[in-house]
Design an enzyme around this catalytic site. Structure first.
Site, PDB file in Angstrom:
ATOM      1  N   LYS A   1       0.863  -1.189   0.000  1.00  0.00           N
ATOM      2  CA  LYS A   1       0.000   0.000   0.000  1.00  0.00           C
ATOM      3  C   LYS A   1       0.892   1.228   0.000  1.00  0.00           C
ATOM      4  O   LYS A   1       1.493   1.577   1.012  1.00  0.00           O
ATOM      5  CB  LYS A   1      -0.936   0.041   1.212  1.00  0.00           C
ATOM      6  CG  LYS A   1      -2.039   1.077   0.976  1.00  0.00           C
ATOM      7  CD  LYS A   1      -2.531   1.779   2.207  1.00  0.00           C
ATOM      8  CE  LYS A   1      -1.660   2.864   2.747  1.00  0.00           C
ATOM      9  NZ  LYS A   1      -1.532   4.089   1.919  1.00  0.00           N
TER      10      LYS A   1
ATOM     11  N   GLY B   1       6.874   4.565   8.564  1.00  0.00           N
ATOM     12  CA  GLY B   1       6.027   5.742   8.713  1.00  0.00           C
ATOM     13  C   GLY B   1       6.170   6.314  10.099  1.00  0.00           C
ATOM     14  O   GLY B   1       7.188   6.112  10.769  1.00  0.00           O
ATOM     15  N   SER B   2       5.125   7.008  10.541  1.00  0.00           N
ATOM     16  CA  SER B   2       5.220   7.723  11.816  1.00  0.00           C
ATOM     17  C   SER B   2       5.112   6.767  12.997  1.00  0.00           C
ATOM     18  O   SER B   2       4.522   5.686  12.896  1.00  0.00           O
ATOM     19  CB  SER B   2       4.101   8.761  11.881  1.00  0.00           C
ATOM     20  OG  SER B   2       2.854   8.107  11.819  1.00  0.00           O
ATOM     21  N   THR B   3       5.636   7.214  14.118  1.00  0.00           N
ATOM     22  CA  THR B   3       5.606   6.385  15.321  1.00  0.00           C
ATOM     23  C   THR B   3       4.165   6.165  15.785  1.00  0.00           C
ATOM     24  O   THR B   3       3.801   5.059  16.210  1.00  0.00           O
ATOM     25  CB  THR B   3       6.462   7.044  16.416  1.00  0.00           C
ATOM     26  OG1 THR B   3       7.821   7.012  15.962  1.00  0.00           O
ATOM     27  CG2 THR B   3       6.368   6.307  17.737  1.00  0.00           C
TER      28      THR B   3
ATOM     29  N   VAL C   1       1.343   5.948  14.041  1.00  0.00           N
ATOM     30  CA  VAL C   1       0.689   4.905  13.240  1.00  0.00           C
ATOM     31  C   VAL C   1       1.370   3.557  13.474  1.00  0.00           C
ATOM     32  O   VAL C   1       0.711   2.514  13.572  1.00  0.00           O
ATOM     33  CB  VAL C   1       0.684   5.292  11.739  1.00  0.00           C
ATOM     34  CG1 VAL C   1       0.185   4.139  10.882  1.00  0.00           C
ATOM     35  CG2 VAL C   1      -0.173   6.526  11.512  1.00  0.00           C
ATOM     36  N   GLY C   2       2.681   3.577  13.609  1.00  0.00           N
ATOM     37  CA  GLY C   2       3.426   2.335  13.855  1.00  0.00           C
ATOM     38  C   GLY C   2       2.974   1.625  15.117  1.00  0.00           C
ATOM     39  O   GLY C   2       2.881   0.392  15.155  1.00  0.00           O
TER      40      GLY C   2
ATOM     41  N   GLU D   1       9.630   0.601  10.896  1.00  0.00           N
ATOM     42  CA  GLU D   1      10.669   1.634  10.730  1.00  0.00           C
ATOM     43  C   GLU D   1       9.975   2.965  10.959  1.00  0.00           C
ATOM     44  O   GLU D   1       9.201   3.415  10.120  1.00  0.00           O
ATOM     45  CB  GLU D   1      11.250   1.591   9.314  1.00  0.00           C
ATOM     46  CG  GLU D   1      11.879   0.282   8.912  1.00  0.00           C
ATOM     47  CD  GLU D   1      13.208   0.025   9.602  1.00  0.00           C
ATOM     48  OE1 GLU D   1      13.667   0.870  10.398  1.00  0.00           O
ATOM     49  OE2 GLU D   1      13.781  -1.040   9.351  1.00  0.00           O
TER      50      GLU D   1
ATOM     51  N   CYS E   1      13.706  10.243   7.714  1.00  0.00           N
ATOM     52  CA  CYS E   1      13.523   9.707   9.068  1.00  0.00           C
ATOM     53  C   CYS E   1      14.801   9.813   9.890  1.00  0.00           C
ATOM     54  O   CYS E   1      14.759  10.045  11.085  1.00  0.00           O
ATOM     55  CB  CYS E   1      13.049   8.272   8.994  1.00  0.00           C
ATOM     56  SG  CYS E   1      14.112   7.255   7.979  1.00  0.00           S
TER      57      CYS E   1
ATOM     58  N   GLU F   1       9.500  15.000  16.341  1.00  0.00           N
ATOM     59  CA  GLU F   1       9.977  14.964  14.959  1.00  0.00           C
ATOM     60  C   GLU F   1       9.225  16.008  14.139  1.00  0.00           C
ATOM     61  O   GLU F   1       7.997  16.044  14.154  1.00  0.00           O
ATOM     62  CB  GLU F   1       9.724  13.573  14.376  1.00  0.00           C
ATOM     63  CG  GLU F   1      10.261  13.426  12.982  1.00  0.00           C
ATOM     64  CD  GLU F   1      10.035  12.035  12.424  1.00  0.00           C
ATOM     65  OE1 GLU F   1       8.906  11.535  12.563  1.00  0.00           O
ATOM     66  OE2 GLU F   1      10.971  11.460  11.867  1.00  0.00           O
TER      67      GLU F   1
HETATM   68  P1  NAD Z   1       2.230   8.004   8.270  1.00  0.00           P
HETATM   69  O1  NAD Z   1       2.517   7.131   9.414  1.00  0.00           O
HETATM   70  O2  NAD Z   1       1.152   9.006   8.405  1.00  0.00           O
HETATM   71  O3  NAD Z   1       1.861   7.156   6.982  1.00  0.00           O
HETATM   72  C1  NAD Z   1       2.693   6.148   6.500  1.00  0.00           C
HETATM   73  C2  NAD Z   1       1.862   5.150   5.750  1.00  0.00           C
HETATM   74  O4  NAD Z   1       0.970   4.517   6.648  1.00  0.00           O
HETATM   75  C3  NAD Z   1       0.998   5.741   4.636  1.00  0.00           C
HETATM   76  O5  NAD Z   1       0.977   4.837   3.551  1.00  0.00           O
HETATM   77  C4  NAD Z   1      -0.371   5.820   5.283  1.00  0.00           C
HETATM   78  O6  NAD Z   1      -1.440   5.756   4.376  1.00  0.00           O
HETATM   79  C5  NAD Z   1      -0.361   4.581   6.163  1.00  0.00           C
HETATM   80  N1  NAD Z   1      -1.258   4.639   7.311  1.00  0.00           N
HETATM   81  C6  NAD Z   1      -1.679   5.740   7.995  1.00  0.00           C
HETATM   82  N2  NAD Z   1      -2.496   5.361   9.005  1.00  0.00           N
HETATM   83  C7  NAD Z   1      -2.598   4.005   8.961  1.00  0.00           C
HETATM   84  C8  NAD Z   1      -3.280   3.040   9.745  1.00  0.00           C
HETATM   85  N3  NAD Z   1      -4.025   3.385  10.796  1.00  0.00           N
HETATM   86  N4  NAD Z   1      -3.142   1.739   9.440  1.00  0.00           N
HETATM   87  C9  NAD Z   1      -2.361   1.362   8.401  1.00  0.00           C
HETATM   88  N5  NAD Z   1      -1.709   2.225   7.613  1.00  0.00           N
HETATM   89  C10 NAD Z   1      -1.805   3.544   7.892  1.00  0.00           C
HETATM   90  O7  NAD Z   1       3.630   8.650   7.943  1.00  0.00           O
HETATM   91  P2  NAD Z   1       3.966   9.687   6.816  1.00  0.00           P
HETATM   92  O8  NAD Z   1       3.479  11.007   7.307  1.00  0.00           O
HETATM   93  O9  NAD Z   1       3.521   9.205   5.493  1.00  0.00           O
HETATM   94  O10 NAD Z   1       5.560   9.614   6.809  1.00  0.00           O
HETATM   95  C11 NAD Z   1       6.324  10.351   7.664  1.00  0.00           C
HETATM   96  C12 NAD Z   1       6.794   9.519   8.832  1.00  0.00           C
HETATM   97  O11 NAD Z   1       7.471   8.358   8.380  1.00  0.00           O
HETATM   98  C13 NAD Z   1       7.788  10.246   9.686  1.00  0.00           C
HETATM   99  O12 NAD Z   1       7.458  10.083  11.039  1.00  0.00           O
HETATM  100  C14 NAD Z   1       9.104   9.559   9.394  1.00  0.00           C
HETATM  101  O13 NAD Z   1      10.046   9.609  10.390  1.00  0.00           O
HETATM  102  C15 NAD Z   1       8.679   8.185   9.095  1.00  0.00           C
HETATM  103  N6  NAD Z   1       9.686   7.516   8.266  1.00  0.00           N
HETATM  104  C16 NAD Z   1      10.480   6.568   8.833  1.00  0.00           C
HETATM  105  C17 NAD Z   1      11.465   5.942   8.098  1.00  0.00           C
HETATM  106  C18 NAD Z   1      12.331   4.882   8.718  1.00  0.00           C
HETATM  107  O14 NAD Z   1      12.886   4.080   7.995  1.00  0.00           O
HETATM  108  N7  NAD Z   1      12.470   4.817  10.011  1.00  0.00           N
HETATM  109  C19 NAD Z   1      11.643   6.279   6.765  1.00  0.00           C
HETATM  110  C20 NAD Z   1      10.825   7.238   6.195  1.00  0.00           C
HETATM  111  C21 NAD Z   1       9.829   7.858   6.968  1.00  0.00           C
END
Ligand code: NAD
Length: 491
Positions: A190, A243-245, A247-248, A265, A299, A394
């Protein structure tokens, strides 16, 4: 020199876009509900594509196709050599389409010339692993002392669900799908709603390369509508998320409650620790790049500059001078160093943090929007303390904070004093200080006196604390997509 963006309209009008449907079972399909969502060019704020909006019913179809691929389907019958060939072929096709893929990703993200080199390299690295994944034999008597023939198989974990962010979707996507496919798993990916196009492009090339139906499935859509059902889907064996912490945490909770394997990650607030004995003038450009590249939407960005007090003025002056030279502008202009933030939402978020910085810290340089269309922000540096909001949260924008320290112990305490633990840089000329700091800093990555901001494929990448769980890249990436099975024969 920071420049007002001038936008190249012609180049934008002539970019060939990839398919915009869902890729399920080897076919492009519209979403079951027939819906689409707008993809916006952050620089012009114009709609560049309307992409199929996946929801639960679409996720279910994609997961069923991925299941069929690994449960006796054509994909499951390929040898490691054959899987490796397909990955090499996909990498070759991406190299053939290097220029159009670069244009698509650059248009989608608004950052200068985002080429597919990192993704191609990841595909080739894991193509090389595909025929080298083996098990082991263990010489073992049974409880009665009789000999056994016991061996451990390393098998593909099954269906891998991959969810990626917008800051480098093609590269982070390749870091997930390449080890999964090399290991013999199928994937449902996705891509981010803010930048789905490069992943769809990769899907088209995967079909051309000849991957069997269901090996690679793509369901674009929003987090709650497509991402959450994908994490929860019964046919998924492993979830890998960048993605973000916030959501993670949710994804981790859902996946582990269902006893699925999970790799996360997440975000960071990475320190750059500058000891006064470092070769400061040499490292100043690196210190600045660490938090302005990709407009800070990285990130592992080194967004906290912890500086030994006697070197503080020199570092502030030098880094500020670097930031003032950064060319901000149209990502298609080859002179541009940083482009636009990804979206209005991200621009508002970054602007809000800059306002908090103005009230809690001292502004050294930057802090303003550039132009009034697109989301261009000046590279910005503050100086202050480590307990304020912009030191702890962040920002994901081109914003750094310098914090002074006096002793080694204080430097380490400050370096570790955030919820995160993704990356770090240590600048020093003292080899003992460097090794001590490398051991004392709680982060998945410590770089001494610089180093590339994108990790090497050959070594593990991932975070400690709130920056994540598990490791990607290197052979760790293969281990994360496989399970061990013990087989024992009485002889
Ligand atoms: P995000 O967490 O908002 O979204 C990331 C992905 O998750 C998107 O595809 C989004 O549609 C999906 N998503 C959102 N809510 C969800 C849910 N409830 N269930 C399942 N999927 C969901 O993050 P973002 O704003 O797209 O990206 C920025 C963040 O990503 C920053 O916090 C950054 O630090 C982190 N990031 C981390 C790394 C790493 O390797 N550690 C690399 C790049 C970005």
């Amino acid at each position: 020199m920071t420049v007002t963006p001038e936008i190249d309209v012609d180049i934008r009008a002539n970019i060939a876009l990839p398919p915009t449907d869902l890729l399920i079972g080897g076919e492009w399909q519209p979403a079951a509900a027939g819906e689409r969502f707008d993809v916006i060019d952050p620089v012009t704020e114009r709609v560049i594509a309307q992409v199929a909006r996946g929801r639960e019913a679409d996720v279910e179809r994609a997961v069923a196709a991925a299941r069929a691929a690994v449960d006796g389907g054509a994909w499951s019958k390929l040898s490691g050599v054959e899987r490796g060939k397909l990955l090499f072929k996909l990498a070759d096709l991406m190299e053939r389409d290097f220029r159009p893929m670069t244009l698509v990703e650059t248009l989608d993200i608004g950052q200068p010339l985002k080429n597919p080199a990192g993704a191609i390299a990841a595909l080739r690295y894991y193509a090389g692993w595909a025929d080298k994944i083996d098990g082991r034999h263990v010489s073992l008597p049974d409880a009665n002392g009789r000999p056994t023939h016991t061996y451990v198989r390393r098998e593909p974990i099954g269906v891998v669900a991959a969810i990626t962010p917008w800051n480098s979707p093609l590269m982070t996507g390749a870091w997930k799908i390449a080890p999964a496919l090399a290991a013999g798993c199928s994937v449902v990916i996705k891509p981010p709603e803010d930048a789905p196009l490069s992943t769809l492009y990769l899907g088209a090339l995967a079909l051309e390369a000849g991957f069997p139906a269901g090996a690679i499935n793509i369901v674009p859509g929003f987090g709650l509508e497509a991402g959450a059902p994908l994490v929860a889907a019964r046919g998924v064996d492993k979830v890998t998320f960048t993605g973000s912490t916030a959501v993670g945490r949710q994804i981790g909770a859902t996946a582990t409650a269902a006893l699925k394997a999970v790799t996360l990650e997440l975000g960071g607030k990475s320190p750059q620790v500058v000891f006064a004995d470092a070769d400061i003038d040499r490292h100043i450009p690196m210190m600045a790049r660490q938090f302005y590249l990709n407009s800070g939407q990285v990130c592992a960005a080194g967004s906290r500059l912890l500086v030994q007090r006697s070197a503080l003025d020199r570092v502030l002056e030098g880094v500020a001078a670097q930031l003032k030279k950064v060319r901000v502008g149209d990502p298609f202009d080859p002179r541009t160093q940083i482009g636009s933030l990804i979206s209005r939402k991200q621009f508002e978020r970054v602007s809000d943090y800059i306002e908090q910085g103005r009230s809690q810290a001292e502004l050294v340089t930057g802090g303003n929007r550039i132009g009034d269309s697109g989301f261009f922000v000046e590279p910005t540096l503050f100086t202050g303390t480590n307990d304020i909001v912009i030191a702890q949260e962040e920002i994901f924008g081109p914003v750094g904070l310098a914090v002074p320290f006096d002793t080694y112990d204080e430097a380490i305490r400050l370096a570790n004093d955030t919820p995160y633990g993704l990356a770090s840089v240590v600048y020093t000329s003292d080899i003992s200080t460097a090794h001590r700091a490398a051991a004392d800093i709680k982060a998945g990555m410590v770089r001494v006196n610089g180093g590339a901001s994108v990790p090497a494929l050959q070594v593990p990448f991932g975070g400690m604390k709130a920056s994540g769980v598990g490791r990607e890249l290197s052979y760790s990436g293969i281990e994360a997509c496989t399970v061990e099975k013990t087989v024992s024969f009485e002889l």
